[in-house]
Scaffold this motif. Structure first.
Motif, PDB file in Angstrom:
ATOM      1  N   GLY A  88     -71.851 -31.254  -9.542  1.00  0.00           N
ATOM      2  CA  GLY A  88     -70.500 -30.768  -9.238  1.00  0.00           C
ATOM      3  C   GLY A  88     -70.523 -29.312  -8.803  1.00  0.00           C
ATOM      4  N   GLN A  89     -71.332 -28.516  -9.491  1.00  0.00           N
ATOM      5  CA  GLN A  89     -71.464 -27.094  -9.142  1.00  0.00           C
ATOM      6  C   GLN A  89     -72.099 -26.923  -7.766  1.00  0.00           C
ATOM      7  OE1 GLN A  89     -70.038 -24.826 -10.768  1.00  0.00           O
ATOM      8  NE2 GLN A  89     -70.943 -22.933 -10.050  1.00  0.00           N
ATOM      9  N   ALA A  90     -73.125 -27.729  -7.478  1.00  0.00           N
ATOM     10  CA  ALA A  90     -73.792 -27.652  -6.165  1.00  0.00           C
ATOM     11  C   ALA A  90     -72.825 -27.986  -5.037  1.00  0.00           C
ATOM     12  CB  ALA A  90     -74.986 -28.605  -6.134  1.00  0.00           C
ATOM     13  N   LEU A  91     -72.013 -29.021  -5.244  1.00  0.00           N
ATOM     14  CA  LEU A  91     -71.035 -29.423  -4.212  1.00  0.00           C
ATOM     15  C   LEU A  91     -69.953 -28.365  -4.027  1.00  0.00           C
ATOM     16  CD1 LEU A  91     -70.754 -33.172  -5.207  1.00  0.00           C
ATOM     17  CD2 LEU A  91     -71.568 -32.341  -2.999  1.00  0.00           C
ATOM     18  N   LYS A  92     -69.613 -27.711  -5.108  1.00  0.00           N
ATOM     19  CA  LYS A  92     -68.601 -26.641  -5.045  1.00  0.00           C
ATOM     20  C   LYS A  92     -69.153 -25.434  -4.268  1.00  0.00           C
ATOM     21  CE  LYS A  92     -65.777 -23.883  -8.231  1.00  0.00           C
ATOM     22  NZ  LYS A  92     -65.600 -23.522  -9.653  1.00  0.00           N
ATOM     23  N   LEU A  93     -70.423 -25.105  -4.518  1.00  0.00           N
ATOM     24  CA  LEU A  93     -71.038 -23.945  -3.870  1.00  0.00           C
ATOM     25  C   LEU A  93     -71.363 -24.212  -2.396  1.00  0.00           C
ATOM     26  CD1 LEU A  93     -73.477 -22.932  -6.754  1.00  0.00           C
ATOM     27  CD2 LEU A  93     -71.633 -21.494  -5.878  1.00  0.00           C
ATOM     28  N   THR A  94     -71.782 -25.449  -2.076  1.00  0.00           N
ATOM     29  CA  THR A  94     -72.183 -25.776  -0.699  1.00  0.00           C
ATOM     30  C   THR A  94     -71.561 -27.112  -0.278  1.00  0.00           C
ATOM     31  OG1 THR A  94     -74.228 -26.731  -1.602  1.00  0.00           O
ATOM     32  CG2 THR A  94     -74.381 -24.502  -0.702  1.00  0.00           C
ATOM     33  N   PRO A  95     -70.236 -27.121  -0.076  1.00  0.00           N
ATOM     34  CA  PRO A  95     -69.546 -28.377   0.245  1.00  0.00           C
ATOM     35  C   PRO A  95     -69.955 -28.992   1.583  1.00  0.00           C
ATOM     36  CG  PRO A  95     -68.047 -26.506   0.445  1.00  0.00           C
ATOM     37  CD  PRO A  95     -69.291 -25.977  -0.178  1.00  0.00           C
ATOM     38  N   ALA A  96     -70.540 -28.189   2.478  1.00  0.00           N
ATOM     39  CA  ALA A  96     -70.925 -28.713   3.797  1.00  0.00           C
ATOM     40  C   ALA A  96     -72.406 -29.090   3.866  1.00  0.00           C
ATOM     41  CB  ALA A  96     -70.613 -27.666   4.867  1.00  0.00           C
ATOM     42  N   SER A  97     -73.124 -28.947   2.757  1.00  0.00           N
ATOM     43  CA  SER A  97     -74.576 -29.180   2.769  1.00  0.00           C
ATOM     44  C   SER A  97     -74.930 -30.659   2.661  1.00  0.00           C
ATOM     45  CB  SER A  97     -75.220 -28.427   1.600  1.00  0.00           C
ATOM     46  OG  SER A  97     -76.462 -28.988   1.267  1.00  0.00           O
ATOM     47  N   PRO A  98     -75.678 -31.202   3.644  1.00  0.00           N
ATOM     48  CA  PRO A  98     -76.050 -32.616   3.568  1.00  0.00           C
ATOM     49  C   PRO A  98     -76.817 -32.970   2.300  1.00  0.00           C
ATOM     50  CG  PRO A  98     -76.607 -31.727   5.731  1.00  0.00           C
ATOM     51  CD  PRO A  98     -76.179 -30.572   4.888  1.00  0.00           C
ATOM     52  N   ILE A  99     -77.740 -32.092   1.877  1.00  0.00           N
ATOM     53  CA  ILE A  99     -78.593 -32.446   0.729  1.00  0.00           C
ATOM     54  C   ILE A  99     -77.784 -32.535  -0.563  1.00  0.00           C
ATOM     55  CG2 ILE A  99     -79.404 -30.116   0.079  1.00  0.00           C
ATOM     56  CD1 ILE A  99     -81.536 -33.349   0.199  1.00  0.00           C
ATOM     57  N   ALA A 100     -76.758 -31.714  -0.698  1.00  0.00           N
ATOM     58  CA  ALA A 100     -75.928 -31.786  -1.912  1.00  0.00           C
ATOM     59  C   ALA A 100     -75.246 -33.156  -1.999  1.00  0.00           C
ATOM     60  CB  ALA A 100     -74.896 -30.665  -1.914  1.00  0.00           C
ATOM     61  N   HIS A 101     -74.781 -33.666  -0.859  1.00  0.00           N
ATOM     62  CA  HIS A 101     -74.125 -34.991  -0.848  1.00  0.00           C
ATOM     63  C   HIS A 101     -75.134 -36.119  -1.047  1.00  0.00           C
ATOM     64  CE1 HIS A 101     -70.170 -33.434   0.004  1.00  0.00           C
ATOM     65  NE2 HIS A 101     -70.677 -32.679   0.961  1.00  0.00           N
ATOM     66  N   ILE A 102     -76.315 -35.972  -0.433  1.00  0.00           N
ATOM     67  CA  ILE A 102     -77.368 -36.983  -0.618  1.00  0.00           C
ATOM     68  C   ILE A 102     -77.726 -37.100  -2.100  1.00  0.00           C
ATOM     69  CG2 ILE A 102     -79.863 -37.402  -0.306  1.00  0.00           C
ATOM     70  CD1 ILE A 102     -79.526 -36.329   2.576  1.00  0.00           C
ATOM     71  N   GLU A 103     -77.981 -35.943  -2.723  1.00  0.00           N
ATOM     72  CA  GLU A 103     -78.398 -35.989  -4.124  1.00  0.00           C
ATOM     73  C   GLU A 103     -77.241 -36.403  -5.032  1.00  0.00           C
ATOM     74  OE1 GLU A 103     -81.316 -36.313  -4.184  1.00  0.00           O
ATOM     75  OE2 GLU A 103     -82.550 -34.636  -3.534  1.00  0.00           O
ATOM     76  N   HIS A 104     -76.014 -36.137  -4.616  1.00  0.00           N
ATOM     77  CA  HIS A 104     -74.860 -36.656  -5.357  1.00  0.00           C
ATOM     78  C   HIS A 104     -74.927 -38.181  -5.384  1.00  0.00           C
ATOM     79  CE1 HIS A 104     -70.231 -37.243  -5.739  1.00  0.00           C
ATOM     80  NE2 HIS A 104     -70.807 -37.265  -6.917  1.00  0.00           N
TER      81      HIS A 104
END
Length: 283
Positions: free
Chosen positions: A222-238
């Motif tokens: 959740g913190q990663a997505l908040k910090l980098t909402p446009a990052s592909p890797i954050a969504h992949i790992e989500h």
């Protein structure tokens, strides 16, 4: 290290990722939102030379700044071998770019599993030297965690747990986040640490033996997505975290996360590879 021919070229058009001259500095905050890497200008180079002491390269601050900028340019445009070679020549001071380059290349562009393991092992050694020389740098610890984490995924989680790698990864990530609380990639990796252990040994044993908790995985991603909402890797790992923790129950939510990654507008070659991987999962 592997033969030259083993460095497969970046398979997409990298024209938009060149970042020549001052364009690199301008794009830097977005390019490095995920890993909090400071821009390598002369002031930064001076600080690195001082901190690295005897393990610093024999270069002046301006020359080092230029060398680091060129290495990062190579990384962002997908010339991972050039980035690895340039970073490697600078010793621990260049380890951040060298480890990221060999790590991303091995993740996406090396098919042979034994070769992947060898590269992650080499990356972990480089990063360990950086931890020793530059312990005050968040990315010394993060690159070490990244390389060990990827290596352990190649081994199998069971073997990695047996060898005690999980504990080393967690300690390195905790050190990263102590030095850089807004390090999105470290939050992402910490989420995976919790989720992979629970996925392998279950919530009870994972919690008692390794301190792994589903709530920890969810908080960090959740913190990663908040910090980098446009990052592909954050969504992949989500998506990966959802599947590890909940399996088929969260298949739709995981697919939606992969879709966000697939549709993200990549800022560099790494993000283009992340997005391409997400698209392959949806096919």
């Amino acid at each position: 290290m592997a033969a030259k021919s083993a460095w497969a070229a970046f398979p997409q058009d990298a024209t938009g990722f060149a970042h020549a001259g001052d364009a690199l500095k301008k794009a830097w905050p977005k390019l490095h939102a995920g890993d909090c890497e400071p821009y390598p200008d002369a002031k930064r180079a001076t600080a690195l030379l001082k901190a690295a002491g005897k393990s610093a390269p024999k270069l002046g601050a301006d020359a080092l700044a230029e060398a680091l900028q060129d290495a990062w340019r190579a990384f962002h445009r997908g010339d991972f071998k050039a980035a690895f070679d340039a970073g490697g020549k600078l010793g621990p001071v260049g380890a951040s770019v060298a480890v990221k380059a060999i790590g991303i290349h091995a993740t996406y562009l090396v098919d042979d599993e034994a070769e992947k393991l060898r590269r992650f092992e080499a990356a972990a050694e480089l990063a360990a030297a950086a931890v020793k020389a530059l312990p005050g740098e968040a990315n010394s610890h993060y690159r070490h965690a990244f390389a060990l984490g990827r290596y352990s995924q190649g081994l199998s989680i069971a073997k990695a747990l047996k060898q005690g790698i999980a504990g080393k990864v967690r300690a390195a990530l905790e050190e990263t986040l102590a030095l850089a609380p807004k390090h999105a990639e470290a939050h992402t990796a910490m989420a995976l640490y919790h989720a992979e252990i629970i996925g392998k040994v279950g919530a009870m044993l994972g919690g008692l033996t390794y301190g792994a908790k589903a709530s920890g995985a969810e908080a960090h991603i959740g913190q990663a997505l908040k910090l980098t909402p446009a990052s592909p890797i954050a969504h992949i790992e989500h998506g990966n975290v959802l599947m590890l923790l909940h399996g088929e129950k969260k298949e739709d939510a995981a697919a939606a996360a992969y879709e966000k990654a697939a549709n993200a507008k990549p800022l560099d070659a790494m993000e283009a590879l992340d997005a391409a991987w997400a698209r392959s999962q949806l096919e």
